[in-house]
Write an enzyme that holds these catalytic residues in place. Structure first.
Site, mmCIF file in Angstrom:
data_model
loop_
_atom_site.group_PDB
_atom_site.id
_atom_site.type_symbol
_atom_site.label_atom_id
_atom_site.label_comp_id
_atom_site.label_asym_id
_atom_site.label_seq_id
_atom_site.Cartn_x
_atom_site.Cartn_y
_atom_site.Cartn_z
ATOM 1 N N ASN A 67 0.916 -0.989 -0.068
ATOM 2 C CA ASN A 67 0.015 -0.235 -0.045
ATOM 3 C C ASN A 67 0.950 1.191 -0.024
ATOM 4 O OD1 ASN A 67 -2.768 1.217 0.611
ATOM 5 N ND2 ASN A 67 -1.418 2.174 2.099
ATOM 6 N N ARG A 92 -7.288 3.906 6.376
ATOM 7 C CA ARG A 92 -6.442 3.660 5.178
ATOM 8 C C ARG A 92 -5.713 2.441 5.410
ATOM 9 N NH1 ARG A 92 -8.691 7.490 2.452
ATOM 10 N NH2 ARG A 92 -8.700 9.677 3.187
ATOM 11 N N GLY A 93 -4.709 2.128 4.166
ATOM 12 C CA GLY A 93 -4.257 0.857 4.115
ATOM 13 C C GLY A 93 -3.102 0.779 5.066
ATOM 14 N N TRP A 122 -2.288 8.516 10.439
ATOM 15 C CA TRP A 122 -3.566 8.047 9.294
ATOM 16 C C TRP A 122 -4.587 7.708 9.823
ATOM 17 C CZ3 TRP A 122 1.025 3.773 8.305
ATOM 18 C CH2 TRP A 122 0.949 3.160 9.321
ATOM 19 N N LEU A 123 -5.533 7.901 9.117
ATOM 20 C CA LEU A 123 -7.097 7.506 9.489
ATOM 21 C C LEU A 123 -7.166 5.829 9.485
ATOM 22 C CD1 LEU A 123 -9.091 9.804 7.122
ATOM 23 C CD2 LEU A 123 -8.499 10.124 9.628
ATOM 24 N N ASP A 134 -4.331 22.142 9.614
ATOM 25 C CA ASP A 134 -4.763 21.002 8.692
ATOM 26 C C ASP A 134 -5.532 21.758 7.694
ATOM 27 O OD1 ASP A 134 -7.603 21.088 9.445
ATOM 28 O OD2 ASP A 134 -7.067 19.997 11.227
ATOM 29 N N TYR A 171 0.870 10.300 4.002
ATOM 30 C CA TYR A 171 0.409 10.688 5.196
ATOM 31 C C TYR A 171 1.430 11.644 5.819
ATOM 32 C CZ TYR A 171 -1.773 5.957 4.250
ATOM 33 O OH TYR A 171 -2.400 4.902 3.871
#
Length: 506
Positions: free
Chosen positions: A171, A193-194, A189-190, A284, A175
């Protein structure tokens, strides 16, 4: 154009879109302040050649205009992005060709897929200098700190590469990483996510997760990594499809991962499941400082780089920013794919001012009652990135969805709030959205701004005002005769409503 960062910088310079800054600058706040002003003005890319505390140049604002994003993808105009979207759509949901011409077109797409297969380099430029163990020092990298309230220095345009511990499928994501020490960083990372999924799988197996960070890569690969399209293809293959030829990859020195061979800098390390440190706050894309979150800690034990490497970076914030320009380009790629999944959608638009994903305007070819609501619900589930779209406005096909005047007219003249507004409560949401009552859980709204048909309404709808076509053509032909030849009218869509006066350019 060579498929690396240096080749793209050369292209920008040849086209007058790169400015070299030789005056001394600080990576702490100053670089971001200079770049932010030029971003807002649609200015050129920047290469800072004299950054305090380092001899590595810093490149920023490379993708600060849609035009430069197109160049990064080997295109000259945005229309070609939709052609790419159609190609990806054919791969995502292939259908048996009904005509010889369709078979030929599909054959071309398959051939493109073959050409896009990654290639391996045995002597890659990214391994010209190899540092291991105690030689690894992240302070050598001129990471920037964009805003005064930021917790520290960050990496923003690094390819974060991991591998599924079960299947071995890689992946590639983009990020944010925060420096914690000379050899550690936290990665933000959320959970969807991979990389986060790979870490959970590694934890279940009691293993560390190997990680590689590739910095200063071909911007085309960044675009591929930022395209979360649900096709069972790797980001490397996507990048090959984008660029027309396979990405050159190199095996890492200490982890079982591959990185772009022409990367300027590569970091290799591991994450121990459960080992976290506070990450943030940072400015952000919402235009605020985010919250402090415990994030996985990456321990780096190898750093490789090209001779005289160039550090590529960017920063988030309220649009316009580079990420917004990338999103506009991706919008054009998504359009044919979205039409394939939701056929009634004629077009869709993600306004930059709405952070390029928080609000969507979609037009449909309405044929039956309730279709607008169906289209909105289908939109939310069509692609992963639309999960966090908060507002969807559905309009008729004759509305120019990129003209806010027409969209507002449709909302105010076609919407009854009780009948045409619907809300989905407590849905999974972006943790960076402070408007949600609970972080990670929020509601979304659909607005049906289409012309209503029975039984949506029990009265006849009014006829929209339009110019007489014959008189409109007559006026166009006699424009110079009126003595107005020096005033150029913008091209007028014949479907536009007559209430609008086209703008005049002098």
């Amino acid at each position: 154009m060579p498929r690396d960062l240096r080749g793209f910088l050369k292209l920008l310079e040849e086209r007058g879109q790169l400015r070299r800054i030789t005056a001394p600058v600080d990576s702490d706040l100053e670089i971001a302040e200079i770049s932010n002003r030029l971003l807002a003005a649609g200015g050129p890319a920047l290469l800072f050649e004299n950054v305090k505390g380092t001899d590595w140049p810093v490149a920023v604002n490379l993708l600060g205009t849609v035009e430069r994003v197109c160049w990064a993808m080997n295109f000259e105009e945005p229309k070609q992005l939709e052609d790419l979207g159609r190609k990806l759509g054919m791969l995502q949901q292939p259908k048996p060709p009904k005509k010889i011409s369709q078979a030929v077109e599909f054959g071309k797409v398959l051939f493109s897929l073959v050409r896009a297969k990654p290639q391996r380099d045995l002597l890659p430029p990214c391994h010209q200098v190899v540092l291991k163990g105690d030689e690894v020092n992240l302070d050598r990298i001129p990471m920037i700190r964009p805003y005064p309230g930021d917790a520290g220095k960050i990496i923003t345009l690094g390819l974060v590469i991991t591998k599924d511990p079960e299947t071995g499928t890689p992946n590639v994501g983009v990020y944010r990483l925060q420096q914690q020490s000379v050899n550690t960083m936290t990665v933000h990372w959320l959970s969807v996510r991979g990389g986060a999924r790979h870490l959970r799988k590694a934890a279940e197996r009691g293993q560390k997760l190997e990680v590689a960070i590739a910095l200063g890569v071909d911007p085309l690969i960044l675009m591929a990594a930022a395209t979360p399209i649900p096709v069972d293809l790797s980001e490397w293959l996507f990048a090959g499809l984008y660029g027309g030829s396979g990405v050159h990859l190199a095996k890492c020195k200490t982890v079982d991962l591959e990185v772009p061979a022409d990367s300027e800098i590569v970091l290799e390390g591991t994450i121990t499941p459960g080992e976290v440190l506070p990450d943030g706050p940072f400015g952000d894309h919402m235009g605020y400082y985010g919250v402090v979150e415990d994030s996985p800690l990456v321990r780096f034990h190898c750093l490789t780089h090209r001779r005289d490497p160039i550090y590529l970076t960017t920063f988030s914030g309220r649009p316009p920013k580079e990420e917004a320009m990338m999103a506009i380009a991706l919008n054009r790629i998504y359009t044919p794919i979205l039409r394939q999944q939701v056929p009634e959608i004629v077009d869709f638009f993600l306004p930059m001012e709405a952070l390029s994903y928080k609000a969507a305007v979609i037009s449909i070819d309405k044929a039956y009652p309730g279709q607008a609501r169906r289209a909105a619900l289908a939109f939310w589930s069509a692609l992963p990135q639309f999960t966090y779209t908060k507002f969807v406005i559905v309009v008729d096909r004759e509305i120019n969805i990129r003209d806010p005047r027409q969209v507002i007219w449709a909302v105010t003249s076609k919407v009854d709030p009780e009948r045409d507004v619907f809300i989905l409560p407590e849905t999974p949401f972006d943790t960076l959205d402070f408007a949600s009552p609970k972080l990670g859980l929020g509601s979304r709204m659909g607005i049906d701004a289409t012309t209503k048909v029975y039984p949506e309404t029990d009265h006849q709808w009014g006829e929209p005002l339009r110019s007489d076509p014959a008189i409109a053509e007559q006026v166009t032909q006699r424009w110079a005769e009126y003595g107005l030849a020096d005033l150029k009218l913008d091209e007028v869509d014949p479907n536009r409503f007559g209430y609008e006066m086209p703008p005049i350019r002098s």
